[in-house]
Write a protein that holds these residues in place. Structure first.
Motif, mmCIF file in Angstrom:
data_model
loop_
_atom_site.group_PDB
_atom_site.id
_atom_site.type_symbol
_atom_site.label_atom_id
_atom_site.label_comp_id
_atom_site.label_asym_id
_atom_site.label_seq_id
_atom_site.Cartn_x
_atom_site.Cartn_y
_atom_site.Cartn_z
ATOM 1 N N MET A 104 0.847 -1.179 0.000
ATOM 2 C CA MET A 104 0.000 0.000 0.000
ATOM 3 C C MET A 104 0.887 1.236 0.000
ATOM 4 N N CYS A 105 0.419 2.258 -0.597
ATOM 5 C CA CYS A 105 1.104 3.545 -0.538
ATOM 6 C C CYS A 105 0.078 4.549 -0.056
ATOM 7 N N GLY A 106 0.197 4.935 1.217
ATOM 8 C CA GLY A 106 -0.777 5.819 1.822
ATOM 9 C C GLY A 106 -0.306 7.250 1.979
ATOM 10 N N ARG A 107 0.999 7.471 1.785
ATOM 11 C CA ARG A 107 1.539 8.825 1.823
ATOM 12 C C ARG A 107 2.893 8.850 1.147
ATOM 13 N N TYR A 108 3.195 9.998 0.593
ATOM 14 C CA TYR A 108 4.519 10.212 0.017
ATOM 15 C C TYR A 108 4.893 11.664 0.249
ATOM 16 N N PHE A 109 6.084 12.047 -0.177
ATOM 17 C CA PHE A 109 6.491 13.430 0.023
ATOM 18 C C PHE A 109 7.237 13.948 -1.199
ATOM 19 N N ILE A 110 7.157 15.252 -1.361
ATOM 20 C CA ILE A 110 7.818 15.948 -2.463
ATOM 21 C C ILE A 110 8.617 17.101 -1.872
ATOM 22 N N LEU A 111 9.906 17.102 -2.154
ATOM 23 C CA LEU A 111 10.804 18.172 -1.727
ATOM 24 C C LEU A 111 11.310 18.909 -2.953
ATOM 25 N N ILE A 130 -10.406 5.631 -3.930
ATOM 26 C CA ILE A 130 -9.494 4.517 -4.222
ATOM 27 C C ILE A 130 -8.095 5.078 -4.421
ATOM 28 N N ILE A 131 -7.223 4.919 -3.403
ATOM 29 C CA ILE A 131 -5.895 5.514 -3.470
ATOM 30 C C ILE A 131 -4.851 4.565 -4.059
ATOM 31 N N ASN A 132 -5.129 3.255 -4.036
ATOM 32 C CA ASN A 132 -4.199 2.264 -4.586
ATOM 33 C C ASN A 132 -4.950 1.246 -5.426
ATOM 34 N N PHE A 190 -6.504 10.213 -9.572
ATOM 35 C CA PHE A 190 -5.541 9.142 -9.834
ATOM 36 C C PHE A 190 -5.427 8.180 -8.664
ATOM 37 N N THR A 191 -4.891 7.015 -8.977
ATOM 38 C CA THR A 191 -4.567 6.015 -7.969
ATOM 39 C C THR A 191 -3.166 5.489 -8.262
ATOM 40 N N ILE A 192 -2.442 5.168 -7.207
ATOM 41 C CA ILE A 192 -1.088 4.635 -7.326
ATOM 42 C C ILE A 192 -1.162 3.116 -7.395
ATOM 43 N N ILE A 193 -0.413 2.544 -8.314
ATOM 44 C CA ILE A 193 -0.407 1.095 -8.500
ATOM 45 C C ILE A 193 0.599 0.481 -7.530
ATOM 46 N N THR A 194 0.169 -0.581 -6.831
ATOM 47 C CA THR A 194 1.043 -1.249 -5.871
ATOM 48 C C THR A 194 1.325 -2.682 -6.285
ATOM 49 N N ARG A 212 3.177 -4.504 0.959
ATOM 50 C CA ARG A 212 2.895 -3.864 -0.328
ATOM 51 C C ARG A 212 3.789 -2.651 -0.501
ATOM 52 N N MET A 213 3.993 -2.254 -1.759
ATOM 53 C CA MET A 213 4.762 -1.050 -2.081
ATOM 54 C C MET A 213 4.318 -0.536 -3.440
ATOM 55 N N PRO A 214 4.595 0.736 -3.757
ATOM 56 C CA PRO A 214 4.233 1.240 -5.086
ATOM 57 C C PRO A 214 5.100 0.619 -6.176
ATOM 58 N N VAL A 215 4.525 0.473 -7.363
ATOM 59 C CA VAL A 215 5.314 0.090 -8.537
ATOM 60 C C VAL A 215 6.126 1.321 -8.919
#
Length: 183
Positions: free
Chosen positions: A1-8, A64-66, A126-130, A143-146
């Motif tokens: 699953m990918c429930g959060r990410y970050f952008i710097l 649907i996030i993933n 959009f949804t992230i594919i895991t 789980r993890m993102p593709v």
């Protein structure tokens, strides 16, 4: 699953992507840092063999996030979007939690940007594919993102048969970073 990410703002290319998305949608609010489901975030999309940066809402149909790589092509809710509207989510890293709810941050070993495989719909959601987690993520979560390599961006966005192959490969060269302090 990918429930959060970050952008710097840690790389000129990532800054350029954000600026192009903001130029296309100047009224969309966006802040660097942690990105949560339900918010607007930058995407890379392909159209007529050109790549565009756009903002989209994280969550197909607002929830649907993933989407699981293993069932992506067999579920009608995802199959059409996979065929017509593949995207990439440019991120600095992503988070996963262990069973004790401890958060872990994953980043690329050497590159400042990860490209997470995604699909989007005509409503700009959009949804992230895991996929099944691989090392080092599997020690934390199942789980993890593709992840698509920079060199495979064109294939992912414009070639459906190659994109299907890339779903199974999931580019990896990750490390665990203790915590992100400069959001």
């Amino acid at each position: 699953m990918c429930g959060r990410y970050f952008i710097l703002a840690n790389h000129p290319k990532l800054t350029e992507i954000i600026e192009k998305a903001q130029k296309a949608s100047p009224s969309v609010p966006f802040q660097l840092g942690e990105v949560f489901p339900g918010t607007m975030a930058p995407l890379l999309i392909g159209h007529q063999h050109k790549i565009y940066a756009r903002f989209a809402h994280w969550g197909l149909y607002h929830k649907i996030i993933n989407a699981r790589q293993e069932t992506l092509l067999s579920k009608p809710v995802f199959a059409s979007d996979f065929e017509k509207r593949r995207a990439l989510v440019p991120v600095s890293g992503f988070y996963e939690w262990d069973q004790h709810k401890k958060r872990y941050c994953f980043v690329h070993q050497e590159e400042p940007i990860l490209y997470l495989a995604a699909i989007y719909n005509e409503n700009h959601e959009f949804t992230i594919i895991t996929t099944d987690a691989k090392a080092p993520v599997q020690a934390i979560h199942h789980r993890m993102p593709v992840i698509i390599s920079f060199h495979d961006i064109q294939k992912w966005l414009f070639d459906t048969s190659k994109a299907i192959e890339l779903l199974k490969e999931s580019y990896l060269d990750l490390k665990i970073k203790e915590e992100v302090t400069s959001l």
